[in-house]
Design a protein around this motif. Structure first.
Motif, PDB file in Angstrom:
ATOM      1  N   SER A   2      40.996  24.413  62.916  1.00  0.00           N
ATOM      2  CA  SER A   2      40.894  25.283  64.224  1.00  0.00           C
ATOM      3  C   SER A   2      39.734  25.691  64.334  1.00  0.00           C
ATOM      4  CB  SER A   2      41.860  26.241  64.399  1.00  0.00           C
ATOM      5  OG  SER A   2      41.615  27.324  63.675  1.00  0.00           O
ATOM      6  N   GLU A   3      39.086  25.993  65.385  1.00  0.00           N
ATOM      7  CA  GLU A   3      37.726  26.474  65.671  1.00  0.00           C
ATOM      8  C   GLU A   3      37.581  27.886  65.121  1.00  0.00           C
ATOM      9  OE1 GLU A   3      35.372  28.145  70.063  1.00  0.00           O
ATOM     10  OE2 GLU A   3      36.771  26.512  70.156  1.00  0.00           O
ATOM     11  N   GLY A   8      35.242  31.608  61.784  1.00  0.00           N
ATOM     12  CA  GLY A   8      35.398  32.707  60.634  1.00  0.00           C
ATOM     13  C   GLY A   8      34.614  32.438  59.358  1.00  0.00           C
ATOM     14  N   ASN A   9      34.414  31.263  58.821  1.00  0.00           N
ATOM     15  CA  ASN A   9      33.678  30.902  57.609  1.00  0.00           C
ATOM     16  C   ASN A   9      32.214  30.871  57.876  1.00  0.00           C
ATOM     17  OD1 ASN A   9      36.040  30.101  56.054  1.00  0.00           O
ATOM     18  ND2 ASN A   9      35.881  28.027  57.009  1.00  0.00           N
ATOM     19  N   VAL A  10      31.826  30.944  59.125  1.00  0.00           N
ATOM     20  CA  VAL A  10      30.278  31.108  59.479  1.00  0.00           C
ATOM     21  C   VAL A  10      29.909  32.471  59.488  1.00  0.00           C
ATOM     22  CG1 VAL A  10      28.623  30.739  61.500  1.00  0.00           C
ATOM     23  CG2 VAL A  10      30.127  28.985  60.798  1.00  0.00           C
ATOM     24  N   VAL A  13      29.697  33.967  55.813  1.00  0.00           N
ATOM     25  CA  VAL A  13      28.479  33.072  55.275  1.00  0.00           C
ATOM     26  C   VAL A  13      27.303  34.084  55.840  1.00  0.00           C
ATOM     27  CG1 VAL A  13      26.854  31.522  54.909  1.00  0.00           C
ATOM     28  CG2 VAL A  13      29.207  30.936  54.540  1.00  0.00           C
ATOM     29  N   ALA A  14      27.254  34.466  57.138  1.00  0.00           N
ATOM     30  CA  ALA A  14      26.188  35.273  57.771  1.00  0.00           C
ATOM     31  C   ALA A  14      26.458  36.569  57.139  1.00  0.00           C
ATOM     32  CB  ALA A  14      26.483  35.242  59.302  1.00  0.00           C
ATOM     33  N   GLY A  15      27.589  37.149  56.922  1.00  0.00           N
ATOM     34  CA  GLY A  15      27.597  38.457  56.464  1.00  0.00           C
ATOM     35  C   GLY A  15      27.336  38.600  54.951  1.00  0.00           C
ATOM     36  N   LEU A  39      34.165  40.585  56.306  1.00  0.00           N
ATOM     37  CA  LEU A  39      35.759  40.898  56.338  1.00  0.00           C
ATOM     38  C   LEU A  39      36.186  40.385  57.781  1.00  0.00           C
ATOM     39  CD1 LEU A  39      38.195  42.373  55.659  1.00  0.00           C
ATOM     40  CD2 LEU A  39      37.504  44.401  56.711  1.00  0.00           C
ATOM     41  N   ALA A  40      35.388  40.764  58.803  1.00  0.00           N
ATOM     42  CA  ALA A  40      35.848  39.867  60.091  1.00  0.00           C
ATOM     43  C   ALA A  40      35.780  38.379  60.023  1.00  0.00           C
ATOM     44  CB  ALA A  40      34.655  40.616  61.368  1.00  0.00           C
ATOM     45  N   GLY A  41      34.892  37.823  59.394  1.00  0.00           N
ATOM     46  CA  GLY A  41      34.856  36.229  59.167  1.00  0.00           C
ATOM     47  C   GLY A  41      36.067  35.849  58.358  1.00  0.00           C
ATOM     48  N   ARG A  42      36.306  36.781  57.231  1.00  0.00           N
ATOM     49  CA  ARG A  42      37.530  36.170  56.331  1.00  0.00           C
ATOM     50  C   ARG A  42      38.875  36.255  57.439  1.00  0.00           C
ATOM     51  NH1 ARG A  42      34.897  39.078  52.232  1.00  0.00           N
ATOM     52  NH2 ARG A  42      36.666  40.742  52.428  1.00  0.00           N
TER      53      ARG A  42
END
Length: 84
Positions: A2-3, A8-10, A13-15, A39-42
């Motif tokens: 899913s998008e 979330g993974n991007v 990595v940015a974090g 945390l938001a990405g995970r």
């Protein structure tokens, strides 16, 4: 996939990058923002994984999905009718 999982993974990595830059620059505020972004990405990636799992279950077991949805609807109706 899913998008939400991809985004979330991007974000994760940015974090990590922002956290590392904050560490190099000795900027605790930037490090904190990086950790928050991780945390938001995970969280978003895990949400996307959960959505993928539900969709996969619904595609593989449509009758079970229908029965679960009917049971949830029934119990919500019972709870709702008792509140009045």
């Amino acid at each position: 996939m899913s998008e939400d999982r991809i985004i979330g993974n991007v974000k994760n990595v940015a974090g990590k990058i922002q956290d590392a830059v904050g560490n190099l620059a000795d900027d605790p505020h930037m490090q904190l923002e990086g950790k928050a972004r991780q945390l938001a990405g995970r969280t978003q990636a895990r949400y996307g994984e959960a959505v993928d799992n539900v969709i996969g279950f619904a595609n593989n077991r449509p009758l079970s999905t229908l029965a679960i949805a009917a049971a949830i609807g029934f119990f919500v109706g019972v709870i709702w009718s008792r509140r009045k």
